[in-house]
Design a protein around this motif. Structure first.
Motif, short mmCIF file in Angstrom:
data_model
loop_
_atom_site.label_atom_id
_atom_site.label_comp_id
_atom_site.label_asym_id
_atom_site.label_seq_id
_atom_site.Cartn_x
_atom_site.Cartn_y
_atom_site.Cartn_z
N THR A 86 34.39 5.84 -15.33
CA THR A 86 35.77 5.59 -14.45
C THR A 86 35.90 4.06 -14.15
OG1 THR A 86 35.66 8.12 -13.82
CG2 THR A 86 37.36 6.34 -12.78
N THR A 87 36.98 3.50 -14.37
CA THR A 87 37.26 2.38 -13.62
C THR A 87 38.39 2.22 -12.70
OG1 THR A 87 36.23 1.20 -15.73
CG2 THR A 87 37.83 0.00 -14.34
N TYR A 88 38.11 1.72 -11.60
CA TYR A 88 39.44 1.75 -10.62
C TYR A 88 39.89 0.31 -10.42
CZ TYR A 88 37.35 6.12 -9.06
OH TYR A 88 36.74 7.24 -9.21
N PHE A 89 41.01 -0.04 -10.60
CA PHE A 89 41.70 -1.43 -10.24
C PHE A 89 42.11 -1.49 -9.09
CE2 PHE A 89 41.62 -0.62 -14.87
CZ PHE A 89 41.42 -1.98 -15.61
N ASP A 144 39.62 -10.50 -11.49
CA ASP A 144 39.22 -9.65 -12.61
C ASP A 144 37.53 -9.60 -12.81
OD1 ASP A 144 39.76 -8.05 -14.72
OD2 ASP A 144 39.36 -9.65 -16.30
N VAL A 186 34.06 -7.61 -12.51
CA VAL A 186 33.74 -6.39 -12.50
C VAL A 186 32.39 -6.00 -11.37
CG1 VAL A 186 32.47 -4.78 -13.84
CG2 VAL A 186 34.18 -6.48 -14.96
N GLN A 224 43.64 -3.90 -6.10
CA GLN A 224 44.34 -4.86 -5.62
C GLN A 224 43.82 -5.56 -4.50
OE1 GLN A 224 47.17 -6.47 -7.38
NE2 GLN A 224 47.08 -8.08 -5.84
N LYS A 244 33.63 -0.14 -11.33
CA LYS A 244 33.19 1.05 -12.16
C LYS A 244 32.32 2.03 -11.65
CE LYS A 244 34.16 -1.81 -16.27
NZ LYS A 244 34.23 -1.12 -17.46
N TYR A 264 42.81 -8.89 -8.31
CA TYR A 264 42.31 -7.60 -8.54
C TYR A 264 40.93 -7.76 -9.09
CZ TYR A 264 42.83 -7.55 -13.81
OH TYR A 264 42.91 -7.66 -14.92
N ILE A 265 40.35 -6.65 -8.83
CA ILE A 265 38.83 -6.49 -9.29
C ILE A 265 38.83 -4.99 -9.92
CG2 ILE A 265 37.76 -8.02 -7.61
CD1 ILE A 265 36.75 -5.70 -6.09
N ARG A 266 37.85 -5.03 -10.94
CA ARG A 266 37.55 -3.78 -11.44
C ARG A 266 36.24 -3.05 -10.75
NH1 ARG A 266 37.59 -5.49 -17.74
NH2 ARG A 266 37.32 -7.40 -16.92
#
Length: 75
Positions: free
Chosen positions: A10-13, A65, A67, A15, A6, A2-4
């Motif tokens: 707001t942060t969207y995770f 992971d 960003v 998949q 930003k 997954y990546i974050r």
């Protein structure tokens, strides 16, 4: 993996798979934030590099992971 992603505060995770392209990620974001794919730009925070739509995440050296910053074109 997954990546974050930003944007502002707001942060969207998201998949995703290493074989997916930056464009695939933008499409997933479009479903979440209702912004056209053409108005989105993704930037890998660790390098400052703009992610090209046609390249896979593996080619762009995006790791689990990671960003990613999201910028939107003003209309």
């Amino acid at each position: 993996m997954y990546i974050r992603v930003k944007r502002s505060k707001t942060t969207y995770f998201i998949q995703c798979e290493p074989t997916e392209t930056s464009l695939d990620i933008k499409q997933k974001l479009h479903d979440l934030i209702d912004q056209p794919v053409s108005d989105q730009r993704l930037i890998l925070v660790s390098t400052g590099e703009v992610l090209e739509d046609s390249k896979s995440l593996a080619d762009l050296k995006v790791e689990n992971d990671a960003v990613v910053a999201l910028t939107l074109r003003k209309g």
